[in-house]
Design a protein around this motif. Sequence first.
Motif, mmCIF file in Angstrom:
data_model
loop_
_atom_site.group_PDB
_atom_site.id
_atom_site.type_symbol
_atom_site.label_atom_id
_atom_site.label_comp_id
_atom_site.label_asym_id
_atom_site.label_seq_id
_atom_site.Cartn_x
_atom_site.Cartn_y
_atom_site.Cartn_z
ATOM 1 N N VAL A 166 0.716 -1.157 -0.036
ATOM 2 C CA VAL A 166 -0.004 -0.227 0.107
ATOM 3 C C VAL A 166 0.818 1.350 0.172
ATOM 4 C CG1 VAL A 166 -1.871 -1.086 1.476
ATOM 5 C CG2 VAL A 166 -0.227 0.409 2.275
ATOM 6 N N SER A 167 0.619 2.412 -0.390
ATOM 7 C CA SER A 167 0.971 3.630 -0.268
ATOM 8 C C SER A 167 -0.006 4.691 0.470
ATOM 9 C CB SER A 167 1.305 4.279 -1.676
ATOM 10 O OG SER A 167 0.214 4.334 -2.476
ATOM 11 N N SER A 168 0.734 5.592 0.958
ATOM 12 C CA SER A 168 -0.144 6.541 1.941
ATOM 13 C C SER A 168 0.075 8.040 1.630
ATOM 14 C CB SER A 168 0.119 6.264 3.303
ATOM 15 O OG SER A 168 1.516 7.090 3.757
ATOM 16 N N SER A 169 -0.964 8.672 2.043
ATOM 17 C CA SER A 169 -1.075 10.295 1.702
ATOM 18 C C SER A 169 -1.670 10.821 2.678
ATOM 19 C CB SER A 169 -1.304 10.501 0.200
ATOM 20 O OG SER A 169 -2.744 10.264 0.200
ATOM 21 N N VAL A 170 -1.864 12.128 2.714
ATOM 22 C CA VAL A 170 -2.541 12.989 3.612
ATOM 23 C C VAL A 170 -3.673 13.241 3.003
ATOM 24 C CG1 VAL A 170 -2.481 14.886 5.269
ATOM 25 C CG2 VAL A 170 -0.393 13.838 5.005
ATOM 26 N N ALA A 171 -4.975 13.213 3.527
ATOM 27 C CA ALA A 171 -6.360 13.636 3.088
ATOM 28 C C ALA A 171 -7.126 14.364 4.209
ATOM 29 C CB ALA A 171 -7.087 12.393 2.356
ATOM 30 N N THR A 172 -7.843 14.995 3.710
ATOM 31 C CA THR A 172 -8.715 15.819 4.504
ATOM 32 C C THR A 172 -10.214 15.292 4.359
ATOM 33 O OG1 THR A 172 -7.255 17.806 4.419
ATOM 34 C CG2 THR A 172 -9.596 18.102 5.454
ATOM 35 N N ILE A 173 -10.875 14.970 5.466
ATOM 36 C CA ILE A 173 -12.195 14.429 5.585
ATOM 37 C C ILE A 173 -13.087 15.161 6.681
ATOM 38 C CG2 ILE A 173 -11.353 12.245 4.695
ATOM 39 C CD1 ILE A 173 -12.232 11.247 7.581
#
Length: 211
Positions: free
Chosen positions: A77-84
Amino acid sequence: MKKLCLSLLFAVALIACTRSPEASREAFSQAMNTYLARRGDLCLAKSAWPIDVTQHEVDVGARNALQMPVLERLGLVSSSVATIDIDDEGTSHRIDVRRYALTDAGRRYVVTRSPVGAASAGPARSDFCAARLSLDKVVDWKLGSDANGGLQTATVTYTYRVEAAPWTSDPGIRQVFPVVAGVIRGAGSAQLQETFAATDEGWVAVDLRGS
């Protein structure tokens, strides 16, 4: 007398048509092979992607907060920053989360299962899987009947073989996925059970018949 003979012939024919399949090691081995061919995948209950991990989950050591970084380290898997947006008792808040998505390497381990039984008209379901089980040998079986007493059943005890994904040998994986580690470790010795029902086609796993 003729009517009585016809009645007896009819009863004998009915018994022959409804006779239960043979209860033998060979018969249950065949049934187990059929079952494991369709349901032998050892999956991780991660079917909805991407997976978001909040800071609160990190703070309390939630399952995904522990498992996803290990999968990322292995390139699955790869990750990133997201806003929810989250709802807090009627008030909406925006927070940052760590969002994990499958890589091309990770997508190789997604298995899609077709629904069976009463849910056969529903959509197929996918999951991220770590290994596949196959039959080692049938150890024993116990005959019985369902709750209504009308359907003959058999609880089959068996040992299994495992074809595991290469990444399951990683110590970090075995630490955060202890169930997976235990199943792999038990190959050839640990005993599992599956329940089968007698049908006109032979012994069929209850799980495949649906409800």
